[in-house]
Design a protein around this motif. Structure first.
Motif, PDB file in Angstrom:
ATOM      1  N   GLY A   1      -8.032   5.407   0.332  1.00 41.08           N
ATOM      2  CA  GLY A   1      -7.561   4.435   1.317  1.00 41.08           C
ATOM      3  C   GLY A   1      -6.473   3.527   0.774  1.00 41.08           C
ATOM      4  N   GLU A   2      -6.637   3.082  -0.475  1.00 38.48           N
ATOM      5  CA  GLU A   2      -5.618   2.211  -1.082  1.00 38.48           C
ATOM      6  C   GLU A   2      -4.295   2.953  -1.222  1.00 38.48           C
ATOM      7  OE1 GLU A   2      -4.530  -1.481  -2.235  1.00 38.48           O
ATOM      8  OE2 GLU A   2      -6.652  -0.980  -1.922  1.00 38.48           O
TER       9      GLU A   2
ATOM     10  N   HIS B   1      -2.744   3.484   2.329  1.00 43.54           N
ATOM     11  CA  HIS B   1      -2.130   2.258   2.835  1.00 43.54           C
ATOM     12  C   HIS B   1      -0.762   2.051   2.196  1.00 43.54           C
ATOM     13  CE1 HIS B   1      -5.118   0.664   5.498  1.00 43.54           C
ATOM     14  NE2 HIS B   1      -6.078   0.733   4.591  1.00 43.54           N
TER      15      HIS B   1
ATOM     16  N   ARG C   1       1.545   4.562   3.820  1.00 44.16           N
ATOM     17  CA  ARG C   1       1.860   4.167   5.191  1.00 44.16           C
ATOM     18  C   ARG C   1       2.918   3.073   5.201  1.00 44.16           C
ATOM     19  NH1 ARG C   1      -2.743   1.073   8.183  1.00 44.16           N
ATOM     20  NH2 ARG C   1      -2.006  -0.435   6.637  1.00 44.16           N
ATOM     21  N   ASP C   2       2.789   2.118   4.289  1.00 46.34           N
ATOM     22  CA  ASP C   2       3.769   1.037   4.214  1.00 46.34           C
ATOM     23  C   ASP C   2       5.141   1.553   3.791  1.00 46.34           C
ATOM     24  OD1 ASP C   2       1.829  -0.748   4.951  1.00 46.34           O
ATOM     25  OD2 ASP C   2       1.387  -1.405   2.905  1.00 46.34           O
TER      26      ASP C   2
ATOM     27  N   GLU D   1      -6.190   8.450   7.384  1.00 48.58           N
ATOM     28  CA  GLU D   1      -6.681   7.078   7.482  1.00 48.58           C
ATOM     29  C   GLU D   1      -7.769   6.965   8.542  1.00 48.58           C
ATOM     30  OE1 GLU D   1      -3.207   4.770   8.194  1.00 48.58           O
ATOM     31  OE2 GLU D   1      -2.762   4.515   6.058  1.00 48.58           O
TER      32      GLU D   1
ATOM     33  N   GLN E   1      -8.195  -5.716  10.678  1.00 51.04           N
ATOM     34  CA  GLN E   1      -6.848  -5.264  10.324  1.00 51.04           C
ATOM     35  C   GLN E   1      -5.792  -6.024  11.104  1.00 51.04           C
ATOM     36  OE1 GLN E   1      -6.379  -1.011  10.484  1.00 51.04           O
ATOM     37  NE2 GLN E   1      -8.276  -0.634   9.381  1.00 51.04           N
TER      38      GLN E   1
END
Length: 265
Positions: free
Chosen positions: A89-90, A93, A96-97, A196, A262
Motif C-alpha cells: 500500500g505504501e 500510494h 499513484r502520486d 489499491e 482519506q
C-alpha cells in the motif's frame, strides 16, 4: 523450510516483546529481520512501472514500520500476511502520486531520493517523522536549498506532453525527451488503482471475525455455494447466509470509514 519457521518464530517473539515494551532499537531489528518482505514486493512492482527500485524499496520500509506498529500478536495470524498489504500500500500510494506528474531534472531527482532515504533513516532512529531542518542538516543543505528540492518534487506544473525536457546543465548537448515520455502508461495506472482497491478490501476483510471472513472468501473468492461452505464448516446454510450478510454490512462500514479518512487527509 526450517529456516523460514525459525525466522517466523523469532519475528513473533520480538513482536510480542515490542508490543509489551516498544523501542526504536527493537523495531529496527524487526525491520532488518523482515527486509525480505519489502524487497519481494518492491521487485514485483518495479516490473510494472518506470520508477527506480530503490525508491519503491524505501517506501516499502515505511510500510513495514507501520505494520510493526499496528500488529497485534494476540490475533493469531502471521505477521507476513499482515505486513505485505501495508508494504504494498505504501508503494502503491507513492506510485499513484507519481503517476500524473512529470519527471524533474536528474540532479533534483537525486537530491529528492537522498532526502527520502534520510527521512526513512531518521524515522527509524528517532521513532518519529523528522523535521525539515533535521533532514537538511543530514544532507548538508541549507533550509532554503532543501525547501527548493521539495518544491521541485511536489509542485510540478502540468505542461504539454509534447514539451521537451532536459536534465543537464548544457541543454543543447543533452539527449531530449518529451514530457509524455516521462509519464507512466494508462495500463499501469489502472493496474495500480485496482491493486489499491483490492488492498483496501483485504485490509477490511482482515478486521472481520475469522469465521465470517472465511465464509465470505469461500463464497465470493473461491466460488463455493453456501451449501458447500455450510458442510465444510459444520453449520447450517441459513447460518452461513446470515453471517455473510452481517460480514458484508461490516465491510461496507469499514470501507466507508476508510474513504472518509482519506478525504480528510
Amino acid at each position: 523450510m526450517a529456516y523460514q519457521t525459525s525466522l517466523q518464530s523469532q519475528t513473533m517473539e520480538m513482536l510480542v516483546a515490542y508490543r509489551q515494551k516498544p523501542s526504536v532499537q527493537l523495531r529496527n531489528r524487526l525491520v532488518r529481520l523482515n527486509m525480505g518482505l519489502v524487497r519481494k514486493v518492491a521487485h514485483r512492482l518495479a516490473h510494472q512501472c518506470a520508477e527506480p527500485y530503490e525508491d519503491l524499496e524505501q517506501c516499502g520500509f515505511l510500510g513495514l514500520i507501520t505494520a510493526i506498529e499496528r500488529f497485534d500478536p494476540t490475533q493469531g495470524y502471521a505477521f507476513s500476511s499482515f505486513a505485505v498489504p501495508y508494504i504494498r500500500g505504501e508503494i502503491l500510494h507513492f506510485l499513484r502520486d507519481r503517476a500524473n506528474t512529470v519527471r524533474i531534472p536528474r540532479r533534483w531527482q537525486q537530491l529528492s531520493r537522498d532526502g527520502a532515504k534520510v527521512r526513512q533513516a531518521l524515522t527509524m532512529e528517532l521513532g518519529r517523522h523528522p523535521s525539515d531542518q533535521e533532514i537538511a542538516d543530514e544532507l548538508d543543505l541549507s533550509m532554503q536549498e532543501w525547501r527548493a528540492v521539495k518544491l521541485a518534487a511536489s509542485n510540478r506544473v502540468p505542461l504539454s506532453l509534447n514539451a521537451r525536457v532536459s536534465s543537464g546543465h548544457h541543454q543543447q548537448s543533452d539527449s531530449m525527451m518529451t514530457l509524455g515520455d516521462t509519464l507512466m502508461d494508462a495500463r499501469c495506472q489502472i493496474m495500480q488503482t485496482n491493486q489499491e482497491d483490492r488492498l483496501e478490501l483485504q485490509q477490511a476483510l482482515d478486521q472481520l471475525e475469522d469465521r465470517t471472513r472465511e465464509m465470505i472468501e469461500s463464497v465470493f473468492v473461491h466460488q463455493l455455494s453456501r451449501q458447500e461452505v455450510a458442510q465444510r464448516i459444520g453449520v447450517s446454510p441459513v447460518t452461513v447466509t446470515r453471517r455473510i450478510k452481517k460480514g458484508i454490512d461490516e465491510l461496507v462500514g469499514l470501507l466507508q470509514k476508510s474513504a472518509a479518512l482519506q478525504m480528510e487527509v
